[in-house]
Design an enzyme around this catalytic site. Sequence first.
Site, PDB file in Angstrom:
ATOM      1  N   HIS A 234       0.826  -1.197   0.000  1.00 53.10           N
ATOM      2  CA  HIS A 234       0.000   0.000   0.000  1.00 53.10           C
ATOM      3  C   HIS A 234       0.869   1.260   0.000  1.00 53.10           C
ATOM      4  CE1 HIS A 234      -3.149   2.661   2.147  1.00 53.10           C
ATOM      5  NE2 HIS A 234      -3.385   2.664   0.851  1.00 53.10           N
TER       6      HIS A 234
ATOM      7  N   SER B  47       4.553  11.984 -21.407  1.00 54.18           N
ATOM      8  CA  SER B  47       3.834  10.714 -21.236  1.00 54.18           C
ATOM      9  C   SER B  47       4.519   9.914 -20.140  1.00 54.18           C
ATOM     10  CB  SER B  47       3.808   9.938 -22.554  1.00 54.18           C
ATOM     11  OG  SER B  47       3.007  10.608 -23.495  1.00 54.18           O
ATOM     12  N   ASN B  48       4.389  10.418 -18.924  1.00 52.39           N
ATOM     13  CA  ASN B  48       5.026   9.820 -17.751  1.00 52.39           C
ATOM     14  C   ASN B  48       4.041   9.865 -16.596  1.00 52.39           C
ATOM     15  OD1 ASN B  48       7.867   9.689 -18.910  1.00 52.39           O
ATOM     16  ND2 ASN B  48       7.401  11.859 -19.124  1.00 52.39           N
TER      17      ASN B  48
END
EC number: 5.4.99.62
Length: 131
Positions: free
Chosen positions: A20, A121-122
């Site tokens: 988590h 685009s990351n």
Amino acid sequence: MKKTTVINSELSTVIAGMGHMDWLSIGDAGMPVPMGTQKIDLALTKQLPSFQDVLKNVLSELAVQKIYLAEEIKTQNPEQLAAIQALLPDVEVAFVPHSQLKQDLAKTHAFVRTGEMTPFSNIILESGVTF
């Protein structure tokens, strides 16, 4: 042989080991990866595999509660932003300067390099829980 979507052994191992609030990053072919950050290089040629193809596959196996994107994606690549938001409509989005996103890669379990050749685009995915 593994039957689920992600069959790349390195990527599958990283996803299986995440807890988590751990971070995993996926990015374009030009994103610099900090020393010490594991790089899983899936890039074969321009646009192969695409950022979206890799993101969709990772999302099939990883619970995500929050994502981090470069602020610049809003103006420099709105099509990619819309595609990301369509895949993750109910997930919290934090926009940070691109320079900060690059620094934050050092905190991720791994960086997955795609063949994507479009700007900003990351993404950093923050894992959620399945219960």
